[in-house]
Design a protein around this motif. Structure first.
Motif, short mmCIF file in Angstrom:
data_model
loop_
_atom_site.label_atom_id
_atom_site.label_comp_id
_atom_site.label_asym_id
_atom_site.label_seq_id
_atom_site.Cartn_x
_atom_site.Cartn_y
_atom_site.Cartn_z
N MET A 43 44.92 90.43 40.25
CA MET A 43 44.59 89.14 40.84
C MET A 43 43.47 88.42 40.06
SD MET A 43 46.80 89.12 43.08
CE MET A 43 47.36 89.36 44.74
N GLY A 44 42.89 89.08 39.10
CA GLY A 44 41.90 88.42 38.26
C GLY A 44 42.54 87.41 37.31
N CYS A 45 43.79 87.64 36.97
CA CYS A 45 44.51 86.75 36.05
C CYS A 45 45.71 86.06 36.69
CB CYS A 45 44.99 87.53 34.83
SG CYS A 45 43.64 88.13 33.79
N HIS A 46 46.21 86.60 37.78
CA HIS A 46 47.39 86.05 38.45
C HIS A 46 47.08 85.74 39.91
CE1 HIS A 46 50.05 87.34 35.14
NE2 HIS A 46 49.34 88.46 35.13
N ALA A 47 47.69 84.70 40.42
CA ALA A 47 47.66 84.39 41.84
C ALA A 47 49.10 84.39 42.33
CB ALA A 47 47.03 83.02 42.09
N VAL A 48 49.28 84.45 43.61
CA VAL A 48 50.64 84.46 44.16
C VAL A 48 51.36 83.15 43.87
CG1 VAL A 48 51.97 84.52 46.31
CG2 VAL A 48 50.14 86.17 45.93
N ASP A 49 50.68 82.02 44.10
CA ASP A 49 51.38 80.74 44.09
C ASP A 49 50.84 79.68 43.12
OD1 ASP A 49 49.01 80.37 45.38
OD2 ASP A 49 49.86 79.41 47.15
N ARG A 50 49.93 80.07 42.23
CA ARG A 50 49.41 79.11 41.26
C ARG A 50 49.00 79.82 39.98
NH1 ARG A 50 43.94 79.91 41.85
NH2 ARG A 50 43.37 80.70 43.88
N LYS A 51 49.08 79.11 38.89
CA LYS A 51 48.70 79.66 37.59
C LYS A 51 47.19 79.83 37.54
CE LYS A 51 48.93 78.61 32.63
NZ LYS A 51 48.17 79.78 32.35
N LEU A 52 46.75 80.96 37.06
CA LEU A 52 45.33 81.19 36.75
C LEU A 52 45.26 81.35 35.24
CD1 LEU A 52 44.17 83.64 39.59
CD2 LEU A 52 43.71 81.21 39.38
N VAL A 53 44.86 82.52 34.78
CA VAL A 53 44.89 82.82 33.35
C VAL A 53 46.35 83.03 32.93
CG1 VAL A 53 44.19 84.50 31.58
CG2 VAL A 53 42.59 83.84 33.41
N GLY A 54 47.08 83.74 33.76
CA GLY A 54 48.50 83.98 33.54
C GLY A 54 49.31 83.24 34.59
#
Length: 116
Positions: A43-54
């Motif tokens: 969850m540091g780079c990915h979220a369930v429903d929105r782009k973060l780092v990945g």
């Protein structure tokens, strides 16, 4: 007055216990893949429903929908890391994750990363 303090203290204690029970119940209801993802810094780079780092987990599910090879491809990507599919930022390898944990996360992501 002492009785009033005791009643307030008891009421607060009941509230704390109810909160702990509710939190534990929510954690117990969480899909195993989400629990593993939270425990392994996904969850540091990915979220369930929105782009973060990945990309978001839902974007990944959409991209690989209908691909019978997706579980194996994504498990390999989680273990070995990689780059180029979603941009130039590389995904680090997660060699220390067990195969069962990787599979739990991949299955959860491919299911659309449901909350429950």
């Amino acid at each position: 007055m002492k009785r009033g303090v005791a009643v307030v203290t008891f009421t607060l204690l009941i509230g704390v216990v109810a909160s702990v029970v509710a939190t534990t119940a929510c954690a117990a209801d969480a899909p195993r893949g989400r629990t593993v993802a939270n425990a392994n810094a996904c969850m540091g780079c990915h979220a369930v429903d929105r782009k973060l780092v990945g990309p978001s987990f839902q974007q990944i599910a959409t991209k690989y929908k209908g691909d019978a090879q997706a579980p194996a491809k994504l498990a390999r990507k989680v273990k070995d890391g990689g780059s180029g599919v979603w941009g130039m930022i590389p995904m680090p390898a997660h060699q220390s994750m067990s195969d069962a944990d990787v599979r739990a996360v991949v299955d959860w992501v491919l299911a659309g990363a449901p909350w429950k």
